[in-house]
Design a protein around this motif. Structure first.
Motif, mmCIF file in Angstrom:
data_model
loop_
_atom_site.group_PDB
_atom_site.id
_atom_site.type_symbol
_atom_site.label_atom_id
_atom_site.label_comp_id
_atom_site.label_asym_id
_atom_site.label_seq_id
_atom_site.Cartn_x
_atom_site.Cartn_y
_atom_site.Cartn_z
ATOM 1 N N ALA A 180 0.838 -1.207 0.000
ATOM 2 C CA ALA A 180 0.000 0.000 0.000
ATOM 3 C C ALA A 180 0.873 1.257 0.000
ATOM 4 O O ALA A 180 0.584 2.226 -0.712
ATOM 5 C CB ALA A 180 -0.935 -0.011 1.204
ATOM 6 N N HIS A 181 1.937 1.231 0.787
ATOM 7 C CA HIS A 181 2.852 2.376 0.835
ATOM 8 C C HIS A 181 3.445 2.644 -0.551
ATOM 9 O O HIS A 181 3.444 3.778 -1.029
ATOM 10 C CB HIS A 181 3.971 2.122 1.848
ATOM 11 C CG HIS A 181 5.116 3.068 1.702
ATOM 12 N ND1 HIS A 181 5.040 4.382 2.098
ATOM 13 C CD2 HIS A 181 6.353 2.896 1.159
ATOM 14 C CE1 HIS A 181 6.184 4.988 1.827
ATOM 15 N NE2 HIS A 181 6.996 4.103 1.254
ATOM 16 N N HIS A 182 3.960 1.610 -1.195
ATOM 17 C CA HIS A 182 4.598 1.802 -2.500
ATOM 18 C C HIS A 182 3.589 2.150 -3.584
ATOM 19 O O HIS A 182 3.913 2.889 -4.518
ATOM 20 C CB HIS A 182 5.421 0.571 -2.882
ATOM 21 C CG HIS A 182 6.614 0.386 -2.008
ATOM 22 N ND1 HIS A 182 7.591 1.348 -1.850
ATOM 23 C CD2 HIS A 182 6.988 -0.642 -1.215
ATOM 24 C CE1 HIS A 182 8.502 0.919 -1.012
ATOM 25 N NE2 HIS A 182 8.164 -0.282 -0.609
ATOM 26 N N ARG A 183 2.378 1.674 -3.476
ATOM 27 C CA ARG A 183 1.348 2.065 -4.460
ATOM 28 C C ARG A 183 0.985 3.542 -4.304
ATOM 29 O O ARG A 183 0.620 4.194 -5.279
ATOM 30 C CB ARG A 183 0.126 1.173 -4.328
ATOM 31 C CG ARG A 183 0.365 -0.184 -4.967
ATOM 32 C CD ARG A 183 -0.913 -0.963 -5.237
ATOM 33 N NE ARG A 183 -0.580 -2.120 -6.041
ATOM 34 C CZ ARG A 183 -0.255 -3.313 -5.537
ATOM 35 N NH1 ARG A 183 -0.254 -3.496 -4.227
ATOM 36 N NH2 ARG A 183 0.059 -4.306 -6.335
ATOM 37 N N ARG A 184 1.089 4.063 -3.072
ATOM 38 C CA ARG A 184 0.833 5.494 -2.851
ATOM 39 C C ARG A 184 1.982 6.352 -3.359
ATOM 40 O O ARG A 184 1.760 7.469 -3.826
ATOM 41 C CB ARG A 184 0.620 5.783 -1.362
ATOM 42 C CG ARG A 184 -0.749 5.431 -0.836
ATOM 43 C CD ARG A 184 -0.985 5.992 0.562
ATOM 44 N NE ARG A 184 0.058 5.640 1.519
ATOM 45 C CZ ARG A 184 0.081 4.523 2.257
ATOM 46 N NH1 ARG A 184 -0.898 3.656 2.149
ATOM 47 N NH2 ARG A 184 1.064 4.293 3.104
ATOM 48 N N THR A 185 3.216 5.854 -3.249
ATOM 49 C CA THR A 185 4.382 6.688 -3.550
ATOM 50 C C THR A 185 4.957 6.492 -4.949
ATOM 51 O O THR A 185 5.671 7.358 -5.427
ATOM 52 C CB THR A 185 5.493 6.468 -2.510
ATOM 53 O OG1 THR A 185 5.868 5.083 -2.515
ATOM 54 C CG2 THR A 185 5.021 6.867 -1.121
ATOM 55 N N HIS B 199 -3.856 -0.791 -12.981
ATOM 56 C CA HIS B 199 -4.270 -1.251 -11.658
ATOM 57 C C HIS B 199 -4.912 -2.620 -11.818
ATOM 58 O O HIS B 199 -5.412 -2.960 -12.868
ATOM 59 C CB HIS B 199 -5.225 -0.250 -11.014
ATOM 60 C CG HIS B 199 -4.600 1.099 -10.824
ATOM 61 N ND1 HIS B 199 -3.713 1.359 -9.816
ATOM 62 C CD2 HIS B 199 -4.702 2.233 -11.544
ATOM 63 C CE1 HIS B 199 -3.294 2.610 -9.911
ATOM 64 N NE2 HIS B 199 -3.885 3.172 -10.958
#
Length: 136
Positions: free
Chosen positions: A100-105, A111
């Motif tokens: 989730a972190h890497h998908r945000r950044t 998708h």
């Protein structure tokens, strides 16, 4: 200036990683049915590892063992730039919080099933600068 007036200068692994860190995009390369597949990707270098987001099916990447990542910045008009290739053991990021972190950044192109996050531990890194003969 003609292309014959240019040269490629090999850089150290440290400089190659520094160049790779300065880029945001590249290409993930892997084999599928003995044919090379190249997918666009975005990446970040984190603690000596490449985190790559690519529109490749997770199933195609799982269990691959070694993956190759390539990035470059070529200025055709000036005949300068660089190219870096990193290869190493890799695995799909499965931890939901980390993913989730890497998908945000890291921005993505697709998708769903065609959106994978991979961690590569570079063991072989090679890089070249494209330069004019007078450059040192």
């Amino acid at each position: 200036m003609t292309s014959a007036a240019r040269r490629m200068v090999e850089v150290s692994g440290t400089e190659a990683l520094w160049l790779l860190e300065s880029a945001a995009q590249g290409r993930l390369v892997y084999l599928r049915r003995e044919v090379a597949v190249v997918r666009p990707a975005v990446h970040v270098l984190q603690y000596g590892r490449l985190i790559v987001r690519t529109p490749a099916q997770e199933a195609a990447l799982a269990g691959r063992g070694l993956l190759t990542y390539h990035a470059d910045e070529i200025r055709v008009a000036g005949g300068t730039g660089w190219t870096v290739t990193a290869t190493g053991p890799a695995g799909v990021i499965t931890d939901p919080d980390e993913a989730a972190h890497h998908r945000r950044t890291l921005p993505g192109w697709a998708h769903g099933p065609h959106d994978s996050l991979v961690r590569i531990h570079p063991q072989t890194v090679s890089g070249f600068r494209l330069a004019h003969p007078e450059a040192k």
